[in-house]
Design an enzyme around this catalytic site. Structure first.
Site, PDB file in Angstrom:
ATOM      1  N   VAL A   1       0.818  -1.216   0.104  1.00 38.65           N
ATOM      2  CA  VAL A   1      -0.269   0.248  -0.106  1.00 38.65           C
ATOM      3  C   VAL A   1       0.764   1.000   0.000  1.00 38.65           C
ATOM      4  CG1 VAL A   1      -1.898  -1.114   1.236  1.00 38.65           C
ATOM      5  CG2 VAL A   1      -0.222  -0.006   2.344  1.00 38.65           C
ATOM      6  N   TYR A   2       2.079   1.111   0.102  1.00 38.86           N
ATOM      7  CA  TYR A   2       3.106   2.348   0.139  1.00 38.86           C
ATOM      8  C   TYR A   2       3.010   2.899  -1.259  1.00 38.86           C
ATOM      9  CZ  TYR A   2       4.850   0.809   4.760  1.00 38.86           C
ATOM     10  OH  TYR A   2       5.047   0.612   6.138  1.00 38.86           O
TER      11      TYR A   2
END
Length: 344
Positions: free
Chosen positions: A61-62
């Protein structure tokens, strides 16, 4: 660089590791963390490796996967010199199977991470959040599949409660699935909730802590002070409400003690805050987050020296919080340590 075993595994990890949440800088949260990529990413990784920092942490998700991609590009040609930790489980899209820790999500998410990272294996794969909608047995079986395939070497969790982590360990033991050996947790002088339940669980069950946000979501840099506005350029202007809550007066009291110890030791406030964490039970590695070379080099100065017992005691006293139920009754009773000796 000091190396420690990751929980009760045979894997040795550096006491300081590096987080790639500052890479790529895409989206409403991560655009404020940093936008490292290309030559700058190469340089930060060079500095880490020179210092013995060989564990690098990321997550799908970064920056919507772009952080893994930027990191993968930066380590091309030197993959064998380092270890990769990454996470999956948080939503990566609006589709019904683009979140959680189902067998479908773990198998697909692992392959996606390998592709973005440009590698054939992940050293530590962590579940980024507990998925109440998927049977724990299904999740652990899927992790067993990716370990047996050679795509993943060790498994862990992040942001789990005590009962969630313990349930996973029990299922792993029952069926012979890989046990969680890592627990990536929020832990800092301004956030000591980890100590009440997860720390003794980790000590008993052999789960090592990988600490995220050791500077309290950017509050222990020395820039946040009593009676002063946030400095211009502080990411707290945009991200304070997205991180862990902090009692401001307690924060200022901690910074006062950090100031005193900084004057005594000649060390920076971030160095002292990180050093304190490295002395805590069950901590295997503290994940550094740095947007530039100056920040990284300062943070790397957190090791190679020791706080005195008096200095640690003063930091403990300034940062301690009342024990929550069900821990406070026996903590207050005479002789309570006979049943539950405190770890810290």
């Amino acid at each position: 660089m000091d190396y420690r075993r990751l929980g009760r595994s045979g894997l040795q990890v550096p006491v300081l590791s590096f987080g790639t949440g500052t890479f790529a800088g895409k989206g409403p949260l991560f655009e404020h963390w940093g936008q490292t990529r290309g030559d700058e990413a190469d340089r930060l990784i060079d500095i880490c490796l020179e210092a013995g920092v060989t564990l690098f942490d990321s997550a799908d998700v970064y920056s919507d996967g772009d952080a893994e991609t930027a990191f993968g590009a930066a380590i091309r040609g030197r993959r064998n010199r380092l270890m990769i930790s990454t996470k999956l489980g948080l939503p990566m899209g609006e589709g019904p199977n683009e979140a959680g820790t189902s067998r479908h999500r773990i198998l697909a998410g692992t392959d996606d991470a390998l592709r973005r990272l440009g590698t054939d294996h992940i050293d530590i794969l962590q579940l980024h959040a507990f998925d109440a909608g998927t049977p724990v047995e299904e999740t652990l079986q899927a992790l067993d599949m990716v370990v047996r395939s050679g795509k993943v070497r060790y498994v862990g969790v992040s942001n789990y409660s005590g009962w969630q982590l313990m349930k996973g360990l029990a299922v792993a033991d029952r069926y012979g699935y890989p046990r969680f050996v890592a627990n990536q947790v929020y832990y800092s002088l301004v956030g000591r909730d980890y100590e009440w339940e997860l720390m003794p669980l980790g000590a008993e069950e052999g789960v090592g802590a990988l600490v995220w946000s050791p500077l309290g979501w950017g509050r222990l840099t020395g820039a946040v002070r009593r009676g002063r506005p946030l400095p211009d350029g502080s990411r707290l202007h945009d991200t304070a409400d997205l991180g862990p809550p902090v009692d401001e007066e307690r924060l200022y009291s901690i910074v006062d003690v950090l100031d005193q110890i900084s004057a005594e030791t000649g060390r920076s406030i971030p160095q002292i805050a990180i050093n304190w964490l490295t002395t805590r039970p069950t901590v295997s590695s503290v994940i550094l987050g740095a947007r530039n070379e100056r920040q990284l080099r300062d943070n790397l100065g957190a090791i190679g020296w020791a706080l005195s017992e008096d200095q640690k005691a003063r930091l403990d006293a300034a940062s301690v919080t009342p024990a929550p139920y069900p821990y406070f009754p026996y903590r207050r009773q005479a002789g309570a340590a006979r049943l539950n000796p405190p770890m810290v």
